[in-house]
Write a protein that holds these residues in place. Structure first.
Motif: not given
Length: 248
Positions: A6-12, A112-114, A168-169, A178-181
């Motif tokens: 639900h919080t999106g994909p982990q970094p690879a 958080e933005e997928g 933290t989140i 930047l994340a929403k871009t």
């Protein structure tokens, strides 16, 4: 595997041409210590699967079991929206430089933005090459003793994973923006780079011939450094098409 939730994909965490199975196993342990399980391995020197990696993983075998193996770096990054390269050496390729703390704060916000984020780690002997770094949007450098800046693969993975795990989140407003871009994917940026290289080749821009590879590398690095959005990519494609349409 804790990949997409639900919080999106982990970094690879992408291990580029790792040389020793023991270091791959130690990296897997470091990742799992902080809840990270998305490992990608590019061109491992000693092949895959690697029994020495399994032995060193010691309880983190599920990270190795789920690891994706690739022949080359472009394939490993094909689905990624944003890429960091870890390196301690100064290079001629100009890119934003982040501490692990700052970079992993960004990575959390992008998750958080997928968005799909990758972190590149180079081979033990010499680290990432310029061609590898050119594919990244930003560089992660650990603030260590400048007289002895060398970190082994597992140490570098551990420090980065630690910063990701302890964040933290909450994130600074500029990171959230930047994340929403809507970032361009690696595939879209690659297509744009090829488009410009082909057209510039047609008009003889890459001259003299012996300097052409270096000129193309600098141009490719510029595209990734711009942190292009999908709209940016479409605009640059359109501009180039229009120029050549008028020229023809």
């Amino acid at each position: 595997m804790l990949d997409d939730d639900h919080t999106g994909p982990q970094p690879a965490f992408v291990l580029v041409r790792p040389q020793m199975g023991e270091n791959i196993g130690a990296a897997a342990r470091a990742m799992l210590n902080f809840g990270l399980e998305r490992m990608r391995v590019v061109g491992p020197r000693d092949g895959w699967p690697n029994p020495k990696a399994v032995a060193m993983a010691s309880g983190a075998g599920r990270v190795l079991d789920g690891a994706a193996v690739y022949d080359d770096l472009p394939a490993a990054l094909e689905d990624c929206d944003y890429v960091y390269a870890t390196t301690a050496r100064s290079r001629e390729l100009a890119k934003p430089v982040r501490t692990p703390e700052r970079a992993m704060a960004e990575a959390r916000a992008m998750r958080e933005e997928g968005k799909r984020v990758a972190v590149l780690f180079g081979p033990e002997r010499a680290g990432l090459e310029n061609d590898d770094v050119a594919r990244a949007n930003a560089i992660i450098t650990v603030p260590v003793n400048p007289e002895f800046a060398s970190l082994n693969l597992a140490q570098s993975v551990l420090l980065t994973a630690y910063e990701y795990g302890r964040q933290t989140i909450d994130a600074a407003p500029e990171v959230v923006n930047l994340a929403k871009t809507e970032f361009a994917t690696q595939v879209e940026v690659e297509a744009l780079a090829r488009h410009y290289e082909e057209r510039l080749d047609e008009v003889g821009y890459f001259f003299p011939e012996d300097k052409a590879p270096g000129m193309k590398l600098v141009l490719r690095n510029a595209w990734s450094r711009l942190q292009l959005t999908r709209a940016d990519v479409q605009m640059f494609h359109g501009m180039l098409r229009q120029i050549f349409r008028r020229r023809g």
